[in-house]
Design an enzyme around this catalytic site. Structure first.
Site, PDB file in Angstrom:
ATOM      1  N   CYS A  26      16.638  -6.460   1.030  1.00 15.78           N
ATOM      2  CA  CYS A  26      16.797  -7.637   1.883  1.00 15.78           C
ATOM      3  C   CYS A  26      18.176  -8.253   1.670  1.00 15.78           C
ATOM      4  CB  CYS A  26      15.710  -8.652   1.589  1.00 15.78           C
ATOM      5  SG  CYS A  26      15.810  -9.265  -0.083  1.00 15.78           S
TER       6      CYS A  26
ATOM      7  N   GLU B 146       0.832  -1.211   0.000  1.00 13.52           N
ATOM      8  CA  GLU B 146       0.000   0.000   0.000  1.00 13.52           C
ATOM      9  C   GLU B 146       0.865   1.259   0.000  1.00 13.52           C
ATOM     10  OE1 GLU B 146       0.545  -2.213   2.277  1.00 13.52           O
ATOM     11  OE2 GLU B 146      -0.099  -1.639   4.290  1.00 13.52           O
TER      12      GLU B 146
END
Ligand code: NAD
Length: 485
Positions: free
Chosen positions: A282, A177
């Site tokens: 990551c 979002e």
């Protein structure tokens, strides 16, 4: 101009969301609101899943050689609109344009891999007894849901879109979002490439939307990429509903630096790994384990890090909350006795004073018991810990619960091999700060960085996005009878 409220993408059209709740989407470089994202509920998810279910029979029965033609065109469109897509990524995510462009280049590579699927999945066949043959065909799993994080608005959706769809599945994507705009543009490109309506759908939203996806009976498989906390929740919820699930979580990547490491190459690689995409990868270097006398490399690393300038070659972090969280980690480490060699707190970029910038930060004398050494910081911050030998360094590395990446910097082949064998992580770098495997090699970590078996990309994705059917056939009545005839 006021910011528009986004719509879900269902059956090739933009449809208003039933739920009235929305969230503002900010440009992290300026703090300006650029859109409002609707928070879809169970009803909206159901509409999307039904569209994907309706499209499934036609799409899954289209020969794969025809399906890939659409992705050859999609690949060309990614190339054609690369600049526009990069600007969109920059706008909603805050990363610098060259990093946003690299995301599109990687998306192209992922699509090229998907286009090679017909060569990779041609079936297996064998005469298993006299006159009896066994063959394996791969069938799509069905409707798959893919849930993605904020840090790669185009690349992570493209980890799954080309492979899953080429293999005959239909999809509901739930983008982050925080960065919903790039996915919307990808939907338009898929349509322009000729993808039939309903094969790819988007539902916007957050936690409630993900829960509805996990609960929906029409979805057969779920991929998730995001933080470990949520990856665990989604994995448990999806598998409880007896769905196939692969959930990638967070990371705490350690780079071990030996005294014989090449000074310049190591310093520039470590600095780039720590600060690329503002440390919101990551695969970012979060901790460096300095073995023995490597102060000359640390001095050079700080010099290199000073060349990384917020607003110039360092993008913004995603939100005000992220900036505050990252700065809190630095302050706590300082209070616990760590030495701040380079401090990125409190930076302001001229003309973008409302942007969420954190400068490159290098912290020495961090100890493994400190919070900054244990948790994922997800900002341009490198913690340096000290070790006397390579085994002590490996012990520090292997004590962290994650297992995405680990790297070793050395000129010794023997040491490199030893670390590659003993580091408890799924992706290993030797003199490489961001050891992302390129196609056809698959991407995926170990331990708390991934829940579920197999990897999300590369050949490994074939196992996840298909189910094998084994057919045993005998046509010749004369075939000799045996125990299995
Ligand atoms: P996040 O976990 O906050 O969100 C990821 C997705 O989950 C979003 O779509 C979000 O809407 C949804 N979500 C959030 N809370 C939820 C909840 N309680 N229940 C269900 N769904 C929920 O992650 P993020 O902040 O968007 O992304 C950053 C994280 O992702 C970092 O931890 C990073 O290491 C990780 N990441 C991992 C990989 C990997 O390959 N292992 C790749 C990219 C990012």
């Amino acid at each position: 101009m006021s910011a528009a409220t986004l719509s879900n993408y269902i059956s090739g059209t933009w449809q208003n969301v039933n739920e009235r709740k929305t969230l503002p989407v900010e440009n992290p470089s300026t703090g300006e609101v650029i859109a409002y994202v609707p928070l879809s509920g169970a009803y909206d998810v159901d509409v999307a899943v039904r569209a994907a279910e309706k499209a499934l029979p036609g799409w899954s029965s289209t020969p794969i050689k025809e399906r890939v033609q659409i992705f050859f065109r999609y690949r060309s469109l990614l190339e054609k609109y690369s600049q526009e897509l990069a600007e969109l990524i920059h706008k909603e995510n805050g990363k610098i344009l060259s990093e946003a462009t690299a995301e599109i280049e990687k998306s192209i590579e992922l699509t090229e891999f998907a286009c090679s699927m017909p060569q990779l999945i041609s079936g297996e066949i064998l005469e298993v007894s006299r006159g009896v043959e066994c063959r394996i065909d791969r069938y799509p799993v069905g409707v798959v849901a893919c849930i993605t994080p904020f840090n790669f608005p185009a690349m992570v959706p493209n980890w799954t879109i080309p492979n899953a769809l080429v293999l005959g599945n239909t999809m509901v994507l739930k983008p982050s979002e925080l960065v919903p705009l790039s996915s919307c543009r990808l939907a338009e490109l898929l349509k322009e490439a000729g993808l039939p309506d309903g094969v790819f759908n988007i539902v916007h939203g957050g936690q409630e939307t993900v829960e509805a996806l996990c609960n929906h009976r029409g979805i057969q498989a779920i991929t998730f990429v995001g933080s470990t906390k949520v990856a665990k929740i989604v994995y448990q919820r999806a598998t409880n509903q007896l769905k196939r699930a692969l959930c990638l979580g967070g990371a705490k990547n350690h780079l071990i630096v030996m005294p014989d490491a090449h000074e310049e190459m190591t310093a520039s690689n470590v600095a780039a790994s720590m600060s690329g995409c503002a440390g919101q990868r990551c695969m970012a270097a979060s901790a460096m384990v300095a073995v023995g006398s490597v102060d000359h490399i640390i001095t050079k690393l700080v010099e290199e890090s000073k060349k990384i300038v917020p607003g110039k070659n360092l993008g913004a972090v995603i939100s005000k909350a992220a900036k505050e969280r990252i700065e809190r980690y630095i302050t706590e480490a300082e209070q616990q006795g760590a030495t701040i060699l380079l401090d990125g707190r409190g930076v302001k970029v001229a003309g973008k004073e409302n942007g969420y910038y954190v400068g490159p930060t290098v912290i020495d004398n961090v100890t493994p018991d400190m919070k900054i050494a244990q948790e994922e910081v997800f900002g341009p911050v490198l913690s340096i810990m000290r070790a006397n030998d390579v085994d002590e360094a490996l012990k520090i590395e292997n004590a962290n619960p994650y297992g995405n990446a680990a790297s070793i910097f050395t000129q010794s082949g023997g040491i490199a091999r030893y670390v590659a064998e003993h580091a408890n992580a799924g992706m290993i770098g030797v003199n490489i700060g961001v050891p992302v495997p390129r196609e056809p090699f698959s991407f995926g970590g170990w331990n708390e960085s991934k829940f579920g078996s197999g990897d999300i990309t590369g050949k490994s994705s074939i196992e996840f996005f298909t189910k094998p059917k084994k057919t045993t056939t005998k046509w010749n009545a004369e075939a000799r009878k045996n125990w299995m005839s």
